[in-house]
Motif scaffolding. Structure first.
Motif, PDB file in Angstrom:
ATOM      1  N   UNK A 114     -14.470  23.555  50.497  1.00 28.98           N
ATOM      2  CA  UNK A 114     -15.795  24.038  50.131  1.00 28.98           C
ATOM      3  C   UNK A 114     -16.606  22.889  49.527  1.00 28.98           C
ATOM      4  N   UNK A 115     -17.908  22.996  49.653  1.00 30.20           N
ATOM      5  CA  UNK A 115     -18.819  21.979  49.124  1.00 30.20           C
ATOM      6  C   UNK A 115     -19.664  22.612  48.025  1.00 30.20           C
ATOM      7  N   UNK A 116     -19.574  22.017  46.829  1.00 29.98           N
ATOM      8  CA  UNK A 116     -20.351  22.498  45.685  1.00 29.98           C
ATOM      9  C   UNK A 116     -21.436  21.511  45.254  1.00 29.98           C
ATOM     10  N   UNK A 117     -21.402  20.311  45.811  1.00 28.00           N
ATOM     11  CA  UNK A 117     -22.407  19.323  45.435  1.00 28.00           C
ATOM     12  C   UNK A 117     -22.442  18.175  46.430  1.00 28.00           C
ATOM     13  N   UNK A 118     -23.537  17.430  46.392  1.00 24.92           N
ATOM     14  CA  UNK A 118     -23.735  16.315  47.319  1.00 24.92           C
ATOM     15  C   UNK A 118     -24.297  15.124  46.548  1.00 24.92           C
ATOM     16  N   UNK A 119     -23.718  13.959  46.789  1.00 28.09           N
ATOM     17  CA  UNK A 119     -24.263  12.689  46.324  1.00 28.09           C
ATOM     18  C   UNK A 119     -24.418  11.800  47.554  1.00 28.09           C
ATOM     19  N   UNK A 120     -25.652  11.443  47.851  1.00 34.64           N
ATOM     20  CA  UNK A 120     -25.944  10.747  49.106  1.00 34.64           C
ATOM     21  C   UNK A 120     -26.794   9.515  48.828  1.00 34.64           C
ATOM     22  N   UNK A 121     -26.390   8.380  49.420  1.00 32.21           N
ATOM     23  CA  UNK A 121     -27.166   7.143  49.355  1.00 32.21           C
ATOM     24  C   UNK A 121     -27.602   6.785  50.769  1.00 32.21           C
ATOM     25  N   UNK A 122     -28.904   6.683  50.962  1.00 25.76           N
ATOM     26  CA  UNK A 122     -29.471   6.219  52.224  1.00 25.76           C
ATOM     27  C   UNK A 122     -30.057   4.830  51.997  1.00 25.76           C
ATOM     28  N   UNK A 123     -29.689   3.879  52.835  1.00 24.29           N
ATOM     29  CA  UNK A 123     -30.181   2.508  52.680  1.00 24.29           C
ATOM     30  C   UNK A 123     -31.267   2.233  53.719  1.00 24.29           C
ATOM     31  N   UNK A 124     -32.230   1.393  53.322  1.00 21.18           N
ATOM     32  CA  UNK A 124     -33.383   1.085  54.165  1.00 21.18           C
ATOM     33  C   UNK A 124     -33.640  -0.420  54.156  1.00 21.18           C
ATOM     34  N   UNK A 125     -34.221  -0.894  55.235  1.00 21.63           N
ATOM     35  CA  UNK A 125     -34.725  -2.264  55.308  1.00 21.63           C
ATOM     36  C   UNK A 125     -36.235  -2.196  55.116  1.00 21.63           C
ATOM     37  N   UNK A 126     -36.713  -2.716  53.982  1.00 17.23           N
ATOM     38  CA  UNK A 126     -38.121  -2.598  53.589  1.00 17.23           C
ATOM     39  C   UNK A 126     -38.792  -3.953  53.777  1.00 17.23           C
ATOM     40  N   UNK A 146     -26.162  19.650  43.030  1.00 18.23           N
ATOM     41  CA  UNK A 146     -24.940  20.422  42.791  1.00 18.23           C
ATOM     42  C   UNK A 146     -25.315  21.870  42.488  1.00 18.23           C
ATOM     43  N   UNK A 147     -24.442  22.780  42.930  1.00 22.86           N
ATOM     44  CA  UNK A 147     -24.728  24.200  42.781  1.00 22.86           C
ATOM     45  C   UNK A 147     -23.442  24.932  42.393  1.00 22.86           C
ATOM     46  N   UNK A 148     -23.607  26.127  41.877  1.00 27.51           N
ATOM     47  CA  UNK A 148     -22.458  26.899  41.389  1.00 27.51           C
ATOM     48  C   UNK A 148     -21.708  27.596  42.510  1.00 27.51           C
ATOM     49  N   UNK A 149     -22.365  27.818  43.641  1.00 24.45           N
ATOM     50  CA  UNK A 149     -21.721  28.528  44.753  1.00 24.45           C
ATOM     51  C   UNK A 149     -21.555  27.569  45.926  1.00 24.45           C
ATOM     52  N   UNK A 150     -20.500  27.725  46.713  1.00 24.83           N
ATOM     53  CA  UNK A 150     -20.302  26.853  47.875  1.00 24.83           C
ATOM     54  C   UNK A 150     -21.450  27.000  48.868  1.00 24.83           C
ATOM     55  N   UNK A 151     -21.801  25.871  49.489  1.00 27.05           N
ATOM     56  CA  UNK A 151     -22.926  25.882  50.410  1.00 27.05           C
ATOM     57  C   UNK A 151     -22.520  25.570  51.830  1.00 27.05           C
ATOM     58  N   UNK A 152     -23.449  25.841  52.734  1.00 25.97           N
ATOM     59  CA  UNK A 152     -23.244  25.541  54.148  1.00 25.97           C
ATOM     60  C   UNK A 152     -24.186  24.443  54.633  1.00 25.97           C
ATOM     61  N   UNK A 153     -25.372  24.354  54.004  1.00 24.53           N
ATOM     62  CA  UNK A 153     -26.352  23.356  54.413  1.00 24.53           C
ATOM     63  C   UNK A 153     -27.167  22.913  53.200  1.00 24.53           C
ATOM     64  N   UNK A 154     -27.631  21.673  53.285  1.00 25.14           N
ATOM     65  CA  UNK A 154     -28.553  21.141  52.282  1.00 25.14           C
ATOM     66  C   UNK A 154     -29.752  20.561  53.014  1.00 25.14           C
ATOM     67  N   UNK A 155     -30.928  21.082  52.696  1.00 21.47           N
ATOM     68  CA  UNK A 155     -32.166  20.602  53.308  1.00 21.47           C
ATOM     69  C   UNK A 155     -32.976  19.847  52.253  1.00 21.47           C
ATOM     70  N   UNK A 156     -33.446  18.661  52.641  1.00 20.78           N
ATOM     71  CA  UNK A 156     -34.207  17.799  51.735  1.00 20.78           C
ATOM     72  C   UNK A 156     -35.494  17.381  52.438  1.00 20.78           C
ATOM     73  N   UNK A 157     -36.594  17.407  51.690  1.00 18.09           N
ATOM     74  CA  UNK A 157     -37.890  17.004  52.237  1.00 18.09           C
ATOM     75  C   UNK A 157     -38.646  16.238  51.149  1.00 18.09           C
ATOM     76  N   UNK A 158     -38.795  14.915  51.331  1.00  9.59           N
ATOM     77  CA  UNK A 158     -39.432  14.113  50.289  1.00  9.59           C
ATOM     78  C   UNK A 158     -40.082  12.861  50.839  1.00  9.59           C
ATOM     79  N   UNK A 159     -40.607  12.040  49.921  1.00 10.77           N
ATOM     80  CA  UNK A 159     -41.292  10.791  50.262  1.00 10.77           C
ATOM     81  C   UNK A 159     -40.505   9.607  49.716  1.00 10.77           C
TER      82      UNK A 159
END
Length: 201
Positions: free
Chosen positions: A17-29, A48-61
């Motif tokens: 089960x997945x309860x949290x995500x730590x993700x590093x995305x690298x870029x060439x700037x 991170x969340x208290x209940x197991x998840x199936x998907x994580x959606x992220x939308x940012x700048x």
């Protein structure tokens, strides 16, 4: 506006089960106007969340952060090195706390702004965990130190603009003063010299 669509599927066993995500995305700037600058940057996401998840959606700048202005001269590659030192034999170089701390010591970084994570639950037994990210590259205001000739160029344009306005205003004031006789004037008679004629004898 340029957009990056990122999708990652992580196969899991039925007992995992997945309860949290730590993700590093690298870029060439890279910057190639006014200031020539290249660096390897990153965007860090943690949820991170208290209940197991199936998907994580992220939308940012992906936003640029500066602690000091960039230089106008030459190619700046002081941060054009990998965020994660993959050649290091030491375990602490791969520690997430050390990576983030070393990255924050830079004078120029990128950060994922307003990621707005959405955590979905209800994963099937054989389904993978999905990370779905939409990252936009907005227009940035870059701070840099201009060179001497660039300062002269813009200063000359401003000087000429102010000079033309001043000359126009001065000409209007002069016309108004003379046409409306704002300044009191006293006519002065100029004595004429004696006119002499010479006669040839």
């Amino acid at each position: 506006m340029d957009v990056l669509y990122f999708k990652l599927e992580l196969p899991l066993q039925s007992t995992e089960q997945v309860l949290g995500v730590q993700l590093i995305l690298t870029f060439s700037y890279q910057l190639h106007r006014m200031s020539t600058f290249e660096m390897q940057s990153m965007a860090f996401l943690q949820s991170s969340f208290a209940v197991p998840g199936s998907q994580l959606h992220v939308n940012g700048d992906l936003r640029l952060q500066q602690k000091q202005p960039l230089s106008y001269r030459g190619l700046d590659v002081r941060y054009n090195v990998s965020v994660i030192n993959g050649t290091s034999p030491f375990a602490h170089d791969y520690d997430l706390t050390h990576i983030v701390a070393a990255y924050q010591e830079r004078n120029v970084t990128t950060v994922l702004s307003d990621p707005n994570p959405i955590w979905l639950v209800g994963r099937a037994a054989e389904a993978p965990f999905v990370i779905d990210a939409v990252i936009r590259y907005p227009v940035e205001v870059i701070s840099y130190q201009p060179g001497f000739w660039e300062m002269i160029k813009f200063a000359w344009i401003q000087y000429v603009s102010i000079l033309l306005i001043f000359l126009w205003v001065f000409e209007r004031i002069k016309i108004f003063v003379f046409q409306n006789q704002v300044v009191t004037s006293i006519p002065v008679a100029v004595p004429q010299g004696e006119i002499r004629k010479e006669h040839l004898s």
